[in-house]
Each structure stands twice: as C-alpha cells, then as structure tokens.
Motif scaffolding. Structure first.
Motif, short mmCIF file in Angstrom:
data_model
loop_
_atom_site.label_atom_id
_atom_site.label_comp_id
_atom_site.label_asym_id
_atom_site.label_seq_id
_atom_site.Cartn_x
_atom_site.Cartn_y
_atom_site.Cartn_z
N ALA A 1 0.91 -1.36 0.04
CA ALA A 1 0.02 -0.04 0.01
C ALA A 1 0.82 1.19 -0.03
CB ALA A 1 -0.98 -0.03 1.27
N ARG A 2 0.44 2.35 -0.64
CA ARG A 2 0.73 3.82 -0.32
C ARG A 2 0.16 4.26 0.88
NH1 ARG A 2 -1.14 4.11 -6.43
NH2 ARG A 2 -2.97 4.22 -5.32
N VAL A 3 0.79 4.70 1.79
CA VAL A 3 0.58 5.09 3.12
C VAL A 3 0.37 6.41 3.56
CG1 VAL A 3 0.58 4.42 5.49
CG2 VAL A 3 0.83 2.79 3.92
N VAL A 4 -0.53 6.96 3.83
CA VAL A 4 -0.61 8.60 4.60
C VAL A 4 -0.60 8.33 5.93
CG1 VAL A 4 -1.83 10.80 4.59
CG2 VAL A 4 -1.80 9.45 2.38
N VAL A 5 0.11 8.88 6.61
CA VAL A 5 -0.11 8.75 8.18
C VAL A 5 -0.32 10.34 8.67
CG1 VAL A 5 1.46 6.79 8.47
CG2 VAL A 5 2.57 8.81 8.49
N ALA A 6 -1.21 10.33 9.62
CA ALA A 6 -1.79 11.60 10.23
C ALA A 6 -1.84 11.62 11.49
CB ALA A 6 -2.97 11.82 9.61
N GLY A 7 -1.29 12.93 12.14
CA GLY A 7 -1.44 12.86 13.66
C GLY A 7 -1.31 14.57 13.96
N ARG A 8 -1.14 14.72 15.33
CA ARG A 8 -0.92 16.25 15.64
C ARG A 8 0.59 16.70 15.61
NH1 ARG A 8 -4.97 15.53 20.85
NH2 ARG A 8 -6.91 16.06 19.68
N ARG A 9 1.52 15.69 15.80
CA ARG A 9 2.78 16.11 15.79
C ARG A 9 3.57 15.63 14.78
NH1 ARG A 9 5.28 13.41 20.24
NH2 ARG A 9 3.84 11.56 20.28
N PRO A 10 4.27 16.45 13.98
CA PRO A 10 4.81 16.18 12.84
C PRO A 10 6.12 15.28 12.90
CG PRO A 10 5.29 18.33 13.26
CD PRO A 10 4.16 17.90 14.27
N GLY B 1 9.04 0.98 1.11
CA GLY B 1 7.58 1.49 0.57
C GLY B 1 7.64 2.79 0.64
N GLU B 2 6.18 3.27 0.26
CA GLU B 2 5.80 4.57 0.01
C GLU B 2 5.09 5.20 1.09
OE1 GLU B 2 4.19 7.32 -3.83
OE2 GLU B 2 4.35 5.18 -3.86
N ALA B 3 5.34 6.39 1.80
CA ALA B 3 4.42 6.85 2.75
C ALA B 3 4.58 8.37 2.67
CB ALA B 3 4.89 6.45 4.02
N THR B 4 3.53 8.99 3.19
CA THR B 4 3.44 10.51 3.44
C THR B 4 2.89 10.62 4.58
OG1 THR B 4 3.04 10.86 1.15
CG2 THR B 4 2.52 12.51 2.54
N ALA B 5 3.44 11.97 5.43
CA ALA B 5 3.03 12.29 6.47
C ALA B 5 2.15 13.63 6.47
CB ALA B 5 4.13 12.69 7.51
N VAL B 6 1.02 13.70 6.95
CA VAL B 6 0.22 14.95 7.29
C VAL B 6 -0.29 15.34 8.64
CG1 VAL B 6 -1.97 15.91 6.36
CG2 VAL B 6 -0.69 14.40 4.82
N THR B 7 0.10 16.43 8.98
CA THR B 7 -0.31 16.78 10.32
C THR B 7 -1.68 17.39 10.39
OG1 THR B 7 1.84 17.66 10.49
CG2 THR B 7 0.29 18.58 11.99
N ALA B 8 -2.57 16.69 11.26
CA ALA B 8 -3.99 17.15 11.24
C ALA B 8 -4.59 16.83 12.95
CB ALA B 8 -4.72 16.19 10.29
#
Length: 253
Positions: A32-41, A56-63
């Motif tokens: 999978a291509r994974v997006v991980v999200a949370g409050r702390r970058p 693998g392939e992943a991206t971080a998004v602060t939210a």
C-alpha cells in the motif's frame, strides 16, 4: 509476505507511534501507499522514514481529527497525492488520568470526547464522503476492550467514549454498506505501548502485572493488532460488516 494492498491508498490516523505506526508499516509491507496523520509532525516523519527504509511509500500529514477542517483537508491531500482513498484506519484516542466520575474536570471530559468520539465521527464523515462517491472502500476503527466489553474504576469517561465508538462503528456500518463502504473495528486490550503503562512503572513491573491480569499472561503487541486490522481491511473480510474484533488476551472472554 503478500501483496494484498498493492496499488491501494491507506490513511492511518494516529500513525506516528505505537499501534498506528505498526499498522502503517504492515500496510506498506503489503504494497500500500500509506498516509500517516496526527498532531505532531516529528513522530509522523519517523514513521515515514521507517516505511521508506523498507522500500515502501508513505506521506505524513499533520492534522487534528477533532477539527472538521483538518480532516477534510487530510482526505483531500491524500486523494490529491495518490489519486484516491481505498482504506482508512481511524486510530484516534486519548486518555485522561484515572478519576472518579463525579471528580472529572469538565475540560478533561470535553478533550476526551472531542478526540475519541467526535474525532472518530469527523474522520468517518469525510472518509465516507469520498469513498461512496468513488466506488467504495474499507474503514477500520480502533476502539478498546474498555467500554462495551469491560469497565474499570476511575476509567468511566474513557470507557464511555470507547463504548460510543463501538456503537458508532456498527451504526455507520449499517448506514453505508449500501454505498460500498465496509466498516469494522478492532478493540485491543493492553498492548506493549506507553498508553498501557502506569506512571513510573518499569518494564519488569509491567510484565509482572500483565502476567497477573491477562489470561494469556502478557500484553499484546502492536503487530498483532495490525494483523487484525489488515484482515478486516482486506478482500478476504468482504462479509465482515459492523464486526468488532476484541483482542485482549482473554480478559473479556
């Protein structure tokens, strides 16, 4: 190793540490291509680095999932980067110090419910909004064995938030299976993460306590929770709708 999720995009909230990180890594290992999200970058970027170190392939998004605009933007960024959203894992959860019900400060209650319940609702609201307009998808919510299955003194507020999360999962599953969105939950007991440790407790003391309190004789591992999440999100679980898998070593058996 399999490739059950090759070509699919997976969003994992709370993906910076513990169970969420294990889930993100497990999906990436299965393509999978994974997006991980949370409050702390910072911890999110650590998860991305771990995924990339394994190829693998992943991206971080602060939210902040308690804010509707943040969740809407999170889903939008996921879709913009990878072209869609196939699986969402809502690993939302916060804790307050154990307190008798009548003594809980109102701001503690509000914070708990904003994340554990409102955050879950907002996450599903925006995830389902995309999925039902784009051929469907799968959602797995992380609840707890505390709540619908077990209560403990001093933890009534947390249990209430997680019992509501379990009920919300089942209700959403019935509401949206006709839209092609399959929704289920995993409810862990104590897991080898800081959240299950008592203040000042050493690893040895925790292991001894788990040996007394858990019929299986130990806490679970984040990887065991991740394996259950991947099953519920996979095509093999196509007949699972509104299911809640309780993984707690026999505590609520």
């Amino acid at each position: 190793m399999t490739a059950r999720f090759t070509g699919r995009t997976v969003l994992v909230t709370g993906g910076g540490t513990g169970i969420g990180r294990a889930i993100a890594l497990a999906f990436a290992r299965e393509g999978a291509r994974v997006v991980v999200a949370g409050r702390r970058p910072e911890p999110l970027q650590e998860t991305v680095s771990l995924v990339e170190a394994e190829g693998g392939e992943a991206t971080a998004v602060t939210a902040d999932v308690s804010r509707s605009e943040d969740v809407e933007a999170l889903v939008g960024q996921t879709v913009a980067r990878y072209g869609g959203l196939d699986v969402a894992v809502n690993n939302v959860g916060t804790f307050i110090p154990p307190t008798k019900l009548a003594d809980i400060p109102e701001d503690h209650w509000d914070t708990l419910m904003a994340t554990n319940l409102t955050g879950l609702w907002l996450s599903m609201k925006h995830e389902i909004g995309h999925m039902r307009a784009n051929g469907g998808g799968a959602i797995v919510n992380i609840s707890s064995n505390l709540g619908a299955h077990k209560r403990l003194p001093g933890l009534s507020a947390y249990a209430a938030s997680k019992a509501a999360a379990s009920a919300l999962t089942r209700g959403a599953a019935l509401d949206h299976i006709g839209d092609g969105v399959r929704i289920n939950a995993v409810s862990p007991g104590p897991v080898e993460t800081p959240m299950s440790s008592r203040p000042g407790e050493s690893a040895e003391d925790k292991a001894e306590r788990m040996g007394r309190e858990v019929p299986a004789g130990r806490a679970g591992t984040p990887e065991e929770i991740a394996a259950a999440v991947l099953y519920l999100a996979s095509d093999e679980a196509g007949y699972a709708v509104g299911t809640e898998l309780v993984l707690d070593g026999g505590i609520t058996a």
